[in-house]
Motif scaffolding. Structure first.
Motif, PDB file in Angstrom:
ATOM      1  N   GLU A 148       0.751  35.540 -14.228  1.00  0.00           N
ATOM      2  CA  GLU A 148       2.101  35.220 -14.682  1.00  0.00           C
ATOM      3  C   GLU A 148       2.421  33.776 -14.289  1.00  0.00           C
ATOM      4  OE1 GLU A 148       6.624  36.882 -14.007  1.00  0.00           O
ATOM      5  OE2 GLU A 148       4.916  38.137 -13.489  1.00  0.00           O
ATOM      6  N   ARG A 149       2.823  32.980 -15.251  1.00  0.00           N
ATOM      7  CA  ARG A 149       3.155  31.582 -14.988  1.00  0.00           C
ATOM      8  C   ARG A 149       4.546  31.509 -14.360  1.00  0.00           C
ATOM      9  NH1 ARG A 149       1.820  26.691 -19.151  1.00  0.00           N
ATOM     10  NH2 ARG A 149       2.261  25.030 -17.676  1.00  0.00           N
ATOM     11  N   THR A 150       4.633  30.888 -13.176  1.00  0.00           N
ATOM     12  CA  THR A 150       5.891  30.761 -12.444  1.00  0.00           C
ATOM     13  C   THR A 150       6.062  29.321 -11.965  1.00  0.00           C
ATOM     14  OG1 THR A 150       4.873  31.309 -10.323  1.00  0.00           O
ATOM     15  CG2 THR A 150       5.751  33.151 -11.596  1.00  0.00           C
ATOM     16  N   ASP A 151       7.251  28.978 -11.492  1.00  0.00           N
ATOM     17  CA  ASP A 151       7.483  27.642 -10.944  1.00  0.00           C
ATOM     18  C   ASP A 151       6.758  27.465  -9.606  1.00  0.00           C
ATOM     19  OD1 ASP A 151       9.069  26.894 -13.083  1.00  0.00           O
ATOM     20  OD2 ASP A 151      10.924  27.561 -12.112  1.00  0.00           O
ATOM     21  N   TYR A 152       6.740  28.532  -8.796  1.00  0.00           N
ATOM     22  CA  TYR A 152       6.087  28.497  -7.490  1.00  0.00           C
ATOM     23  C   TYR A 152       5.279  29.774  -7.316  1.00  0.00           C
ATOM     24  CZ  TYR A 152       9.518  24.867  -6.655  1.00  0.00           C
ATOM     25  OH  TYR A 152      10.275  23.756  -6.753  1.00  0.00           O
ATOM     26  N   VAL A 153       4.089  29.660  -6.768  1.00  0.00           N
ATOM     27  CA  VAL A 153       3.251  30.830  -6.522  1.00  0.00           C
ATOM     28  C   VAL A 153       3.744  31.516  -5.260  1.00  0.00           C
ATOM     29  CG1 VAL A 153       0.922  31.617  -5.950  1.00  0.00           C
ATOM     30  CG2 VAL A 153       1.250  29.850  -7.689  1.00  0.00           C
ATOM     31  N   GLY A 154       4.033  32.834  -5.383  1.00  0.00           N
ATOM     32  CA  GLY A 154       4.523  33.592  -4.246  1.00  0.00           C
ATOM     33  C   GLY A 154       3.640  34.762  -3.889  1.00  0.00           C
ATOM     34  N   LYS A 155       2.765  35.167  -4.810  1.00  0.00           N
ATOM     35  CA  LYS A 155       1.896  36.318  -4.546  1.00  0.00           C
ATOM     36  C   LYS A 155       0.719  36.300  -5.504  1.00  0.00           C
ATOM     37  CE  LYS A 155       5.177  39.112  -7.086  1.00  0.00           C
ATOM     38  NZ  LYS A 155       6.108  40.207  -7.021  1.00  0.00           N
ATOM     39  N   PRO A 156      -0.293  37.120  -5.230  1.00  0.00           N
ATOM     40  CA  PRO A 156      -1.450  37.170  -6.130  1.00  0.00           C
ATOM     41  C   PRO A 156      -1.019  37.499  -7.562  1.00  0.00           C
ATOM     42  CG  PRO A 156      -1.907  38.404  -4.125  1.00  0.00           C
ATOM     43  CD  PRO A 156      -0.439  38.025  -4.092  1.00  0.00           C
ATOM     44  N   GLY A 157      -1.697  36.869  -8.501  1.00  0.00           N
ATOM     45  CA  GLY A 157      -1.411  37.137  -9.908  1.00  0.00           C
ATOM     46  C   GLY A 157      -0.437  36.145 -10.517  1.00  0.00           C
ATOM     47  N   GLU A 158      -0.016  35.136  -9.742  1.00  0.00           N
ATOM     48  CA  GLU A 158       0.892  34.133 -10.262  1.00  0.00           C
ATOM     49  C   GLU A 158       0.183  32.782 -10.282  1.00  0.00           C
ATOM     50  OE1 GLU A 158       5.141  35.984  -8.741  1.00  0.00           O
ATOM     51  OE2 GLU A 158       4.278  34.296  -7.625  1.00  0.00           O
ATOM     52  N   ILE A 159       0.510  31.957 -11.282  1.00  0.00           N
ATOM     53  CA  ILE A 159      -0.002  30.592 -11.326  1.00  0.00           C
ATOM     54  C   ILE A 159       1.157  29.631 -11.551  1.00  0.00           C
ATOM     55  CG2 ILE A 159      -2.320  31.175 -12.155  1.00  0.00           C
ATOM     56  CD1 ILE A 159      -1.390  30.281 -14.971  1.00  0.00           C
ATOM     57  N   ALA A 160       1.029  28.437 -10.987  1.00  0.00           N
ATOM     58  CA  ALA A 160       2.002  27.369 -11.205  1.00  0.00           C
ATOM     59  C   ALA A 160       1.208  26.117 -11.554  1.00  0.00           C
ATOM     60  CB  ALA A 160       2.839  27.139  -9.950  1.00  0.00           C
ATOM     61  N   ILE A 161       1.645  25.428 -12.590  1.00  0.00           N
ATOM     62  CA  ILE A 161       0.955  24.226 -13.040  1.00  0.00           C
ATOM     63  C   ILE A 161       1.696  23.022 -12.490  1.00  0.00           C
ATOM     64  CG2 ILE A 161       0.121  22.963 -15.058  1.00  0.00           C
ATOM     65  CD1 ILE A 161      -1.014  25.849 -14.737  1.00  0.00           C
TER      66      ILE A 161
END
Length: 185
Positions: free
Chosen positions: A167-180
């Motif tokens: 899941e694309r997010t502003d900030y990575v907070g947990k596994p499964g998230e990406i931030a560019i």
């Protein structure tokens, strides 16, 4: 009972010595299904922990309500150690592919840890039983290793991660998230 070095060892040891727990462990060793719905609160987690400690096999706990999964995992983790317990949720937050039954990253962590251990406590909601869970070779084939300093094609990498359920997010907070970060147009 196996020594575990986790929280409340005296309580776990006392539970393991109870005649009713020993009788239940004997029934389970004969592969008889068992319900613990008459217990309340953390007593369920303590009983599962005692049965796990007495046995030499993996344990699976199926709970009817999705909302109960994390409480069981917490309680069991207190007694046997968090590394020995994991959860498979049926209803998880929606991201790119979950609507089609794809297992999310928290689930993958649990599945990977299960494959690495001979004994494990798996807590699953009844709705999780409908999910397709990948085999160890499927996990290996779907694993992407990225090393520091490695150059990757930007669009292909981002697309691959999103299609894999990140899941694309502003900030990575947990596994499964990406931030560019750091991309200028």
């Amino acid at each position: 009972m196996r020594a575990n070095g986790q929280g409340y060892p005296d309580i776990l040891r006392a539970a393991c010595a109870q005649a009713s727990v020993l009788q239940l462990a004997e029934r389970l060793s004969r592969h008889e299904p068992t319900s613990i719905k008459t217990l309340a609160g953390s007593a369920k987690g303590l009983l599962v922990s005692a049965l796990y400690s007495l046995g030499d096999r993996p344990v699976m706990v199926v709970v009817p309500e999705e909302s109960d999964v994390d409480a069981y995992v917490h309680d069991i983790g207190v007694f046997v150690g968090a590394e020995h317990v994991g959860a498979i949720h049926g209803a998880i937050r929606q991201s790119a592919l979950e609507a089609g039954g794809v297992v999310h990253h928290e689930q993958m962590d649990t599945i990977t840890r299960m494959h690495e251990r001979r004994r494990f406590v798996l807590v699953a909601s009844s709705s999780a039983l409908t999910l397709h869970l990948p085999a160890a070779n499927e996990i290996s084939q779907a694993t992407m290793t990225i090393t520091r300093g490695e150059s990757l094609p930007y669009e292909d990498t981002v697309t691959s991660l999103i299609l894999s359920g990140f899941e694309r997010t502003d900030y990575v907070g947990k596994p499964g998230e990406i931030a560019i970060r750091g991309v200028l147009s």
